[in-house]
Design an enzyme around this catalytic site. Structure first.
Site, mmCIF file in Angstrom:
data_model
loop_
_atom_site.group_PDB
_atom_site.id
_atom_site.type_symbol
_atom_site.label_atom_id
_atom_site.label_comp_id
_atom_site.label_asym_id
_atom_site.label_seq_id
_atom_site.Cartn_x
_atom_site.Cartn_y
_atom_site.Cartn_z
ATOM 1 N N HIS A 209 0.803 -1.003 0.033
ATOM 2 C CA HIS A 209 0.070 0.165 -0.092
ATOM 3 C C HIS A 209 0.791 1.232 0.138
ATOM 4 O O HIS A 209 1.864 1.333 0.556
ATOM 5 C CB HIS A 209 -0.835 0.188 1.092
ATOM 6 C CG HIS A 209 -2.089 0.941 1.012
ATOM 7 N ND1 HIS A 209 -1.965 2.342 1.502
ATOM 8 C CD2 HIS A 209 -3.209 0.671 0.675
ATOM 9 C CE1 HIS A 209 -3.017 2.900 1.097
ATOM 10 N NE2 HIS A 209 -3.857 1.996 0.803
ATOM 11 N N ASP B 216 -7.869 -5.098 -0.482
ATOM 12 C CA ASP B 216 -8.400 -5.998 -1.439
ATOM 13 C C ASP B 216 -7.981 -7.376 -1.497
ATOM 14 O O ASP B 216 -8.548 -8.437 -2.239
ATOM 15 C CB ASP B 216 -7.863 -5.368 -2.970
ATOM 16 C CG ASP B 216 -8.383 -4.048 -3.247
ATOM 17 O OD1 ASP B 216 -7.690 -2.867 -3.513
ATOM 18 O OD2 ASP B 216 -9.567 -3.855 -3.095
HETATM 19 C C1 SDX Z 1 -6.190 0.233 -3.121
HETATM 20 O O1 SDX Z 1 -4.195 4.776 -2.097
HETATM 21 C C2 SDX Z 1 -5.186 4.131 -1.438
HETATM 22 O O2 SDX Z 1 -5.480 4.466 -0.424
HETATM 23 C C3 SDX Z 1 -5.895 2.960 -2.340
HETATM 24 C C4 SDX Z 1 -6.616 2.238 -1.591
HETATM 25 C C5 SDX Z 1 -8.226 3.001 -1.464
HETATM 26 O O3 SDX Z 1 -9.031 2.561 -0.446
HETATM 27 O O4 SDX Z 1 -8.613 3.803 -2.349
HETATM 28 O O5 SDX Z 1 -6.215 1.343 -0.254
HETATM 29 C C6 SDX Z 1 -7.324 1.037 -2.382
HETATM 30 O O6 SDX Z 1 -5.874 0.786 -4.212
HETATM 31 C C7 SDX Z 1 -5.289 -0.722 -2.165
HETATM 32 C C8 SDX Z 1 -4.101 -1.217 -3.240
HETATM 33 C C9 SDX Z 1 -4.449 -2.426 -4.093
HETATM 34 N N1 SDX Z 1 -3.333 -2.820 -5.330
HETATM 35 C C10 SDX Z 1 -2.622 -4.096 -4.889
HETATM 36 O O7 SDX Z 1 -3.040 -4.882 -4.222
HETATM 37 C C11 SDX Z 1 -1.958 -4.219 -6.178
HETATM 38 C C12 SDX Z 1 -0.651 -4.839 -5.666
HETATM 39 N N2 SDX Z 1 0.171 -3.777 -5.082
HETATM 40 C C13 SDX Z 1 1.107 -3.009 -5.727
HETATM 41 O O8 SDX Z 1 1.033 -3.139 -6.999
HETATM 42 C C14 SDX Z 1 1.533 -1.832 -4.723
HETATM 43 O O9 SDX Z 1 1.877 -2.194 -3.629
HETATM 44 C C15 SDX Z 1 0.846 -0.619 -4.733
HETATM 45 C C16 SDX Z 1 0.574 0.052 -5.927
HETATM 46 C C17 SDX Z 1 -0.694 -0.888 -3.963
HETATM 47 C C18 SDX Z 1 1.658 0.533 -3.940
HETATM 48 O O10 SDX Z 1 2.692 0.802 -4.789
HETATM 49 P P1 SDX Z 1 3.829 2.040 -4.275
HETATM 50 O O11 SDX Z 1 3.348 2.516 -3.046
HETATM 51 O O12 SDX Z 1 4.327 2.744 -5.752
HETATM 52 O O13 SDX Z 1 5.148 1.072 -4.145
HETATM 53 P P2 SDX Z 1 6.201 0.397 -4.982
HETATM 54 O O14 SDX Z 1 5.117 -0.103 -6.386
HETATM 55 O O15 SDX Z 1 7.211 1.331 -5.367
HETATM 56 O O16 SDX Z 1 6.838 -0.791 -4.405
HETATM 57 C C19 SDX Z 1 7.654 -0.591 -3.372
HETATM 58 C C20 SDX Z 1 8.371 -2.034 -3.492
HETATM 59 C C21 SDX Z 1 8.918 -2.221 -4.819
HETATM 60 O O17 SDX Z 1 9.984 -3.169 -4.695
HETATM 61 P P3 SDX Z 1 11.480 -2.470 -4.925
HETATM 62 O O18 SDX Z 1 11.697 -1.656 -6.126
HETATM 63 O O19 SDX Z 1 11.676 -1.422 -3.765
HETATM 64 O O20 SDX Z 1 12.643 -3.545 -4.548
HETATM 65 O O21 SDX Z 1 7.647 -3.088 -3.068
HETATM 66 C C22 SDX Z 1 7.660 -3.949 -4.033
HETATM 67 C C23 SDX Z 1 7.769 -3.088 -5.430
HETATM 68 O O22 SDX Z 1 8.345 -4.148 -6.195
HETATM 69 N N3 SDX Z 1 6.222 -4.134 -4.218
HETATM 70 C C24 SDX Z 1 5.597 -5.391 -4.256
HETATM 71 C C25 SDX Z 1 4.179 -5.402 -4.029
HETATM 72 N N4 SDX Z 1 3.847 -3.952 -4.000
HETATM 73 C C26 SDX Z 1 4.971 -3.365 -3.710
HETATM 74 N N5 SDX Z 1 6.200 -6.722 -4.670
HETATM 75 C C27 SDX Z 1 5.458 -7.648 -4.912
HETATM 76 N N6 SDX Z 1 3.967 -7.886 -4.886
HETATM 77 C C28 SDX Z 1 3.355 -6.555 -4.243
HETATM 78 N N7 SDX Z 1 2.079 -6.524 -4.265
#
Ligand code: SDX
Length: 428
Positions: free
Chosen positions: A307, A364
């Site tokens: 998140h 989710d």
């Molecule tokens: C919602 O913003 C809100 O409030 C949203 C929400 C709401 O109520 O409106 O809460 C609802 O959208 C919840 C999120 C739902 N999405 C997912 O579940 C999709 C999977 N999660 C991600 O793609 C990710 O975690 C995000 C999009 C939710 C957040 O992304 P960020 O903050 O941009 O973080 P990032 O992509 O920069 O990740 C940081 C690190 C990375 O690794 P490094 O580059 O540091 O090595 O964490 C890793 C990412 O690769 N990472 C994951 C991961 N999420 C982040 N690795 C594997 N699986 C994951 N799910």
């Protein structure tokens, strides 16, 4: 503590005021930055460090896993309030008295009929159309039948637009699902509660009386409350920025629905179920998928995990996980993907990759398991998220307009070609 921040650029110091919120969050007010520095701007892809507004609606503390709507803890609201009460709270700022709530519901019921020509638009969609695309289109189409945009300086006008969309949106949601299922489009009953009637519109069969099920009513009520608002997330920021051009409420909401559709945002609830189903089909080997999630060469992500704000447990995920056990138990539904989900969560919570990046289950991760147990098709999961988020989008749009926020128009740093002389085609 100083109440200013000092920025030194090319040897010149510039002082900017600090804004401190009621929960002691600190923001650097850079409204004058470009003016005092001769054009210097900031860059913050994804706005990870940038606030777009001051808001009194929802407070999150991502480090501590705190979520409050207008100061009330999400745990209390999910346990003690109902969805319409929470919608009123988010939009108007206080929990309603019984009289206020009754009037709110009565006013919404008066607006719970949509122009029958909407059915002609719905008929034009193929059954294969994704419900989020249909819902975004039908919501935008409402502007055709309700052309006058909201006069935000008139409380009555604003109130009427709000009860109108709260009345019509559940009809569009139910009709979107029933159209895909080849079922007749109906209106439910005037004498039912708000959430009860949504379920009746969604699930009533044409050939037998609909029986209310309190387990489903309570489950949906709780899920809608948990999804109702979440400060400046992607779709809410979309609703705000579209509304900041003074586009109408319904047009702004339609844009928000499209933003929510993305699998990184609300679309994740559908992606989680598809992921869990895929793991189950592949023999349930969660360790294999954990490795894929950590492999930078592999595009696979653990959907429902991570998140932007929560670097601790998403408080909503905790509540939904508990509710999933209760609802499936009460309904007598066995769903093997719930065990797969729990297994993945347990592994991730003790895995260095996830712990180091503070990746926890988000809203989710478990919600789709309950939706499926309730008989809601997977493609409708994000539509259910939109149904819950509607009052939050309305509240945020209303706050933005009442505070007379300026049109949203970010700057950029240009990295393209410098000036070039034009060449005619035979010179190229
Ligand atoms: C919602 O913003 C809100 O409030 C949203 C929400 C709401 O109520 O409106 O809460 C609802 O959208 C919840 C999120 C739902 N999405 C997912 O579940 C999709 C999977 N999660 C991600 O793609 C990710 O975690 C995000 C999009 C939710 C957040 O992304 P960020 O903050 O941009 O973080 P990032 O992509 O920069 O990740 C940081 C690190 C990375 O690794 P490094 O580059 O540091 O090595 O964490 C890793 C990412 O690769 N990472 C994951 C991961 N999420 C982040 N690795 C594997 N699986 C994951 N799910």
């Amino acid at each position: 503590m100083s109440n200013t921040a000092i920025l030194e650029i090319n040897g010149e110091k510039h002082e900017f005021p600090l804004i401190v919120g009621t929960e002691n969050e600190i923001g650097i007010d850079i409204k004058t930055l470009r003016g005092v520095t001769g054009g210097v701007t900031t860059i913050d892809p994804g706005y990870k460090n940038t606030g777009s507004c001051e808001s009194a609606i929802t407070f999150l503390n991502g480090e501590e896993g705190v979520l409050r709507y207008r100061g009330y803890a999400i745990e209390d609201l999910a346990e003690k309030a109902d969805f319409l009460e929470v919608a009123y709270l988010l939009i108007f700022g206080n929990l309603p008295t019984q009289e206020q709530l009754d009037k709110f519901h009565a006013d919404i019921k008066k607006e719970s009929v949509v122009d029958d020509d909407i059915k002609k638009i719905l008929d034009a969609f193929p059954k294969t159309a994704h419900p989020m695309g249909v819902l975004a289109s039908l919501t935008s189409a409402l502007t055709a039948f309700n052309p006058s945009s909201v006069n935000v300086d008139s409380e009555d006008d604003m109130y009427n637009a709000i009860v109108k969309i709260l009345g019509k949106f559940p009809v569009l949601v139910a009709w979107t699902m029933r159209k895909k299922q080849g079922l007749p489009l109906n209106y439910g009953s005037e004498d039912l509660g708000y959430v009860e009637n949504i379920l009746k519109m969604m699930f009533e069969k044409p050939n037998k009386p609909y029986e209310q099920n309190d387990i489903l009513i309570n489950a949906l009520d709780k899920l809608l409350i948990l999804h109702a608002d979440h400060e400046q997330n992607c779709s809410t920021s979309t609703v705000r920025i579209v509304g900041s051009s003074h586009a109408g409420l319904f047009a702004s909401l339609s844009a928000g629905i499209s933003a929510l559709w993305g699998p990184l945002h609300g679309g994740a609830n559908q992606a989680v179920l598809e992921m869990l189903e895929g793991i189950k089909e592949d023999g349930g080997d969660t360790k294999k998928y954990m490795a894929k999630a950590k492999d930078k060469e592999d595009p696979f992500r653990l959907m429902g995990f991570g998140h932007r704000v929560y670097k601790n447990f998403d408080p909503r995920a905790k509540i939904i996980k508990k509710a999933a056990d209760e609802v499936l138990g009460d309904l007598g539904v066995e769903d093997p993907v719930l065990d797969i989900a729990k297994g993945l969560a347990e592994e991730a919570l003790s895995d260095d990759y996830f712990v180091k990046r503070k990746l926890y289950p988000n809203v989710d991760f478990y919600s789709g398991i309950i939706y499926r147990a309730m008989g809601i098709p997977v493609e409708m999961f994000t539509v259910m998220f939109a149904l819950g988020r509607l009052p939050g989008w309305i509240a945020q749009w209303r706050e933005m307009r009442l505070r007379k926020e300026p049109i949203g128009r970010p700057r950029q740093i240009y990295i393209g070609e410098n000036h070039r002389e034009f060449k005619s085609i035979n010179e190229r």
